[in-house]
Design a protein around this motif. Structure first.
Motif, PDB file in Angstrom:
ATOM      1  N   LEU A   1     -70.462  10.786 -35.933  1.00 45.95           N
ATOM      2  CA  LEU A   1     -69.375  11.346 -37.013  1.00 45.95           C
ATOM      3  C   LEU A   1     -68.693  12.474 -36.082  1.00 45.95           C
ATOM      4  O   LEU A   1     -69.403  13.300 -35.947  1.00 45.95           O
ATOM      5  N   THR A   2     -67.581  12.559 -36.458  1.00 51.06           N
ATOM      6  CA  THR A   2     -66.551  13.767 -35.937  1.00 51.06           C
ATOM      7  C   THR A   2     -66.930  15.103 -36.841  1.00 51.06           C
ATOM      8  O   THR A   2     -67.304  14.758 -38.201  1.00 51.06           O
ATOM      9  N   GLY A   3     -66.641  16.038 -36.496  1.00 43.73           N
ATOM     10  CA  GLY A   3     -66.715  17.217 -37.386  1.00 43.73           C
ATOM     11  C   GLY A   3     -65.519  17.107 -38.440  1.00 43.73           C
ATOM     12  O   GLY A   3     -65.866  17.506 -39.804  1.00 43.73           O
ATOM     13  N   GLN A   4     -64.670  16.517 -37.953  1.00 43.17           N
ATOM     14  CA  GLN A   4     -63.428  16.251 -39.133  1.00 43.17           C
ATOM     15  C   GLN A   4     -63.857  15.388 -40.398  1.00 43.17           C
ATOM     16  O   GLN A   4     -63.678  15.544 -41.450  1.00 43.17           O
ATOM     17  N   GLN A   5     -64.822  14.256 -39.849  1.00 42.68           N
ATOM     18  CA  GLN A   5     -65.284  13.167 -40.741  1.00 42.68           C
ATOM     19  C   GLN A   5     -66.326  14.008 -41.650  1.00 42.68           C
ATOM     20  O   GLN A   5     -66.606  13.775 -42.790  1.00 42.68           O
ATOM     21  N   LEU A   6     -67.149  14.776 -41.250  1.00 40.45           N
ATOM     22  CA  LEU A   6     -68.063  15.239 -42.199  1.00 40.45           C
ATOM     23  C   LEU A   6     -67.521  16.308 -43.066  1.00 40.45           C
ATOM     24  O   LEU A   6     -67.858  16.491 -44.152  1.00 40.45           O
ATOM     25  N   GLU A   7     -66.479  16.845 -42.664  1.00 38.61           N
ATOM     26  CA  GLU A   7     -65.655  17.918 -43.581  1.00 38.61           C
ATOM     27  C   GLU A   7     -65.115  16.970 -44.574  1.00 38.61           C
ATOM     28  O   GLU A   7     -64.886  17.409 -45.749  1.00 38.61           O
ATOM     29  N   TRP A   8     -64.525  15.754 -44.117  1.00 33.71           N
ATOM     30  CA  TRP A   8     -63.923  14.747 -45.216  1.00 33.71           C
ATOM     31  C   TRP A   8     -64.865  14.511 -46.240  1.00 33.71           C
ATOM     32  O   TRP A   8     -64.736  14.513 -47.558  1.00 33.71           O
ATOM     33  N   LEU A   9     -66.189  14.180 -45.863  1.00 31.89           N
ATOM     34  CA  LEU A   9     -67.348  13.955 -46.798  1.00 31.89           C
ATOM     35  C   LEU A   9     -67.497  15.153 -47.644  1.00 31.89           C
ATOM     36  O   LEU A   9     -67.862  14.639 -48.919  1.00 31.89           O
ATOM     37  N   LYS A  10     -67.777  16.290 -47.228  1.00 33.33           N
ATOM     38  CA  LYS A  10     -67.953  17.239 -47.845  1.00 33.33           C
ATOM     39  C   LYS A  10     -66.912  17.488 -49.163  1.00 33.33           C
ATOM     40  O   LYS A  10     -67.452  17.577 -50.318  1.00 33.33           O
ATOM     41  N   LYS A  11     -65.700  17.291 -48.727  1.00 32.10           N
ATOM     42  CA  LYS A  11     -64.776  17.475 -49.695  1.00 32.10           C
ATOM     43  C   LYS A  11     -64.841  16.309 -50.699  1.00 32.10           C
ATOM     44  O   LYS A  11     -64.566  16.387 -52.061  1.00 32.10           O
ATOM     45  N   ASP A  12     -65.022  15.091 -50.216  1.00 33.46           N
ATOM     46  CA  ASP A  12     -65.146  13.812 -51.181  1.00 33.46           C
ATOM     47  C   ASP A  12     -66.298  13.974 -52.137  1.00 33.46           C
ATOM     48  O   ASP A  12     -65.932  13.802 -53.273  1.00 33.46           O
ATOM     49  N   LEU A  13     -67.343  14.503 -51.427  1.00 28.56           N
ATOM     50  CA  LEU A  13     -68.499  14.836 -52.502  1.00 28.56           C
ATOM     51  C   LEU A  13     -68.170  15.980 -53.414  1.00 28.56           C
ATOM     52  O   LEU A  13     -69.004  16.051 -54.539  1.00 28.56           O
TER      53      LEU A  13
END
Length: 477
Positions: free
Chosen positions: A257-269
């Motif tokens: 997963l990219t760093g951007q994707q992990l940030e996306w997941l944090k925001k989603d959750l």
């Protein structure tokens, strides 16, 4: 739009977006309404990078960098019906290209549920991976009718949601049309996840390409199925699907997963109450202990993001079955592939049959059963008689694919209880027999053995799963 038209359209769109940063930044807005036109407040909207929620009138707005963001999507609230057409999930996203051509304004329309229900059925299917018409025929004549029969039964009591966990096709983009047609009108709402064989192998994925590129690896997939990272809500569950393949072109990729994707997941959750049930769908697994070569590289970072939730991860990619109890609140199901060992026979690399996972969700309680294609739900393990398993010729061997530490496998000899079978790591006999070099068969830990006494006539094996359900098979020696 056919593939050629899509490429031409993307080219001109990409040229425009690349002409300057000022033109690439666009403001998008609209509303989320019910069917009467009334605005729905509190709906989460994102463009793959930025998030917002609709206001009390249902209005939303985002400033998006269109060189990065290719879709705007909502996370459908649990109080509303999952939008679909012909049983295919759609209506929860719009392509940025279409949004720009519409003047930057778009309204999402949702249907209010008649009543709230915390119960639903969830079907996870990994790796149809059809490469040609012959394999597509097996998928359509074996797996799809089996799915439809199960869905027909399940939908009598609860709504059914289905998720294909990637590798819908095998580097053959034109087969997306026939795959998509095959999962229409099954009785479930069908969602998709991208796998490494679903990229246009001519290109790298978007984040690896030059800024403003008109073409990229997941572009064709997106034209059929929308964003690769998205979420929705049903019952008390929050369901997330993510791309965990970093595609670098020419069939080369890294499971990550990219760093951007992990940030996306944090925001989603961040919009989901802590302690909630989260179902995370990805193509590649994360925590396999046996044959871990296909694992996502940044597992620790993902685990940190998920730590405050009750999480079940569903993954495919490996074509073998492995359950991973990562923490008391994090469980990964790396399930067997629908195509098994790439449509070569009827089993996966570990000996688990071709099939899919059927999950019963009741509130935040999750119960699951693997469904072997062409077999009933009672088929939960396979027995090899004494002498049938080449590497264990003195033993009776059981392959119990959906095993985890809460399960128990015991045996009886001529009616007498003999206790637990011995677990061991080895290669499944049926799978090994398919290969020119048996030593190339993947190892698995869900094998169990027992040595019968001389003169014994009958062996019964009893498998008790983590839900206390008992399955038995008996063989004569």
């Amino acid at each position: 739009m056919d593939g050629k038209s899509l490429i031409i359209s993307a080219f001109f769109c990409g040229m425009c977006l690349a002409s300057g940063a000022q033109e690439a930044m666009l403001r998008f807005n609209g509303k989320v309404t019910d069917q009467s036109g009334k605005g729905i407040p509190g709906v989460v909207v994102n463009d793959g990078v930025h998030f917002t929620k609709t206001d009390k009138l249902g209005a939303w707005a985002l400033n998006s960098d269109t060189t990065i963001s290719k879709f705007v999507a909502i996370s459908t609230p649990a109080a509303y019906v999952l939008p679909q057409q012909d049983g295919l999930a759609t209506g929860h996203y719009i392509a940025v290209r279409d949004l720009a051509q519409a003047g930057g304004k778009y309204d999402f329309v949702l249907e209010k549920r008649k009543q709230a229900d915390g119960r639903f059925h969830y079907i996870a299917i990994s790796d149809p991976q059809v490469k040609n018409e012959k394999q597509l025929k097996r998928w359509c004549q074996e797996t799809v009718p089996d799915l439809k029969e199960v869905i027909d039964s399940l939908k009598q009591s609860r709504e059914v949601v289905a998720m294909t966990l990637g590798d819908l096709v095998w580097d053959n983009m034109p087969l997306f049309d026939e795959y998509q047609e095959s999962v229409k009108n099954t009785g479930a709402v069908f969602f998709q996840c991208i796998g490494n064989h679903d990229f246009d192998k001519q290109y790298q994925d978007l984040h690896n390409m030059a800024m403003g590129t008109p073409v990229y690896g997941e572009m064709v997939y997106g034209s059929y199925f929308g964003p690769t990272d998205y979420s929705f809500n049903i019952g008390k569950a929050h369901i997330v699907t993510m791309k965990d393949i970093n595609y670098v072109g020419g069939k080369n990729y890294v499971e990550s997963l990219t760093g951007q994707q992990l940030e996306w997941l944090k925001k989603d959750l961040s919009y989901v109450p802590k302690g909630s049930l989260v179902i995370l769908n990805m193509h590649a697994p994360v925590w396999n202990k046996v044959s871990p070569g296909g694992n996502v590289r940044n597992a620790d970072a993902l685990k940190e993001v998920l730590k405050d939730y009750k999480v079940h991860v569903f993954s495919g990619h490996t074509h073998f079955f492995q359950n991973n109890e990562v923490t008391p609140t994090l469980y990964e199901h790396n399930i067997g592939a629908a195509c098994g060992g790439w449509w070569a026979g009827w089993v996966n690399q570990c000996g688990a049959p071709n099939g899919y996972m059927v999950v019963d969700v009741d509130g935040d309680n999750v119960k699951w059963h693997y469904k072997a294609t062409r077999r009933d739900f009672a088929y939960q393990f396979r027995i090899y008689n004494k002498g049938e398993f080449t590497a264990q010729s003195s033993f009776v061997v059981a392959n119990v694919w959906d095993w985890d530490s809460a399960c128990r496998v015991v045996w009886y000899q001529d009616g007498k209880p003999m206790g637990d079978m011995e677990q061991f790591v080895g290669s499944d006999e049926e799978r090994a027999s398919q290969l020119k070099d048996r030593s190339q068969a993947e190892p698995t830990a869900h094998l169990f053995r027992a040595m019968p006494s001389d003169g014994a006539k009958q062996i019964k094996i009893e498998f008790t799963n983590r839900f206390g359900e008992v399955y038995t098979q008996t063989i004569s020696l």
